[in-house]
Design a protein around this motif. Sequence first.
Motif, PDB file in Angstrom:
ATOM      1  N   ASP A   1       0.812  -1.213   0.000  1.00 48.08           N
ATOM      2  CA  ASP A   1       0.000   0.000   0.000  1.00 48.08           C
ATOM      3  C   ASP A   1       0.846   1.264   0.000  1.00 48.08           C
ATOM      4  O   ASP A   1       0.311   2.371  -0.139  1.00 48.08           O
ATOM      5  N   ARG A   2       2.159   1.112   0.140  1.00 47.63           N
ATOM      6  CA  ARG A   2       3.045   2.289   0.186  1.00 47.63           C
ATOM      7  C   ARG A   2       3.981   2.390  -1.010  1.00 47.63           C
ATOM      8  O   ARG A   2       4.598   3.429  -1.222  1.00 47.63           O
ATOM      9  N   VAL A   3       4.118   1.309  -1.751  1.00 47.14           N
ATOM     10  CA  VAL A   3       4.963   1.311  -2.944  1.00 47.14           C
ATOM     11  C   VAL A   3       4.129   0.859  -4.138  1.00 47.14           C
ATOM     12  O   VAL A   3       3.609  -0.259  -4.147  1.00 47.14           O
ATOM     13  N   ALA A   4       4.010   1.734  -5.122  1.00 47.12           N
ATOM     14  CA  ALA A   4       3.277   1.414  -6.352  1.00 47.12           C
ATOM     15  C   ALA A   4       4.273   1.233  -7.485  1.00 47.12           C
ATOM     16  O   ALA A   4       5.352   1.836  -7.484  1.00 47.12           O
ATOM     17  N   PHE A   5       3.923   0.408  -8.472  1.00 52.74           N
ATOM     18  CA  PHE A   5       4.826   0.126  -9.582  1.00 52.74           C
ATOM     19  C   PHE A   5       4.143   0.446 -10.902  1.00 52.74           C
ATOM     20  O   PHE A   5       2.982   0.093 -11.118  1.00 52.74           O
ATOM     21  N   VAL A   6       4.889   1.123 -11.772  1.00 52.61           N
ATOM     22  CA  VAL A   6       4.372   1.528 -13.077  1.00 52.61           C
ATOM     23  C   VAL A   6       5.421   1.188 -14.127  1.00 52.61           C
ATOM     24  O   VAL A   6       6.600   1.537 -13.967  1.00 52.61           O
ATOM     25  N   ARG A   7       5.015   0.510 -15.180  1.00 51.24           N
ATOM     26  CA  ARG A   7       5.947   0.242 -16.268  1.00 51.24           C
ATOM     27  C   ARG A   7       5.992   1.470 -17.173  1.00 51.24           C
ATOM     28  O   ARG A   7       4.955   1.927 -17.669  1.00 51.24           O
TER      29      ARG A   7
END
Length: 237
Positions: free
Chosen positions: A89-95
């Motif tokens: 919930d604190r680290v999001a990932f985007v390509r």
Amino acid sequence: MFDAISPRYDLLNHLLSLGLDYRWRARAIRALALREGDRVLDLCTGTADLALAAVTGRRGRASRVVGVDLAGAMLVRGLEKARARSLGDRVAFVRGDATRIPLADRSMDAAMIAFGIRNVHDPARACREIARVLRPRGRLAILEFGLPSVPGLRQLYLWYFQRVLPRIGRLVSSHGEAYSYLPASVRTFPSPQAFSDVLARAGFTAVRARRLSLGIVYLYLAVKGEEESPQRERRER
């Protein structure tokens, strides 16, 4: 190439750096002086070691980190690590591409890169993109490999970097090219002064290049310059 080495990427980072990579990342996080509420971009996040460190640090931690990388398999590994530590919930990932960061203007309080800027095909454009997504006075920390300047040590390091490291990398990762690419990319990356100039031209001020581990690694620190107000722009016209 990075997708192919993702399963053994963390192991090789720790092994080939003799564990110093932990200290380098911790130094970068401390230099950013993160505060609760900060939103942070981790560009070229890889398997998210730096992103995870930013939300678990002892001396200040970010509220949220967005990790961006072009290698999908790396992002999968990062997501698995975040979930295993209950940090999803604190680290999001985007390509995404570092030269076209998929984030809004002035949406981040700080940005960081660990050993990834030299892999971007247009580092200057990536630096301009980082400046775009940072708020005024946003902080930037970049870790990147360098070459020691101390006579004797430089020759020893180059021998290890060009002869020993690729062999260990090939043995552990079973990938023939990735760890030959590493020393080649380091040797062609701009000098600390030249890269500092790239950051300055991208809109950063207070640019510093700190030598770590006798020059094996450099920590680049900078601050996004204040943006001019519309009233001042109209007066100058």
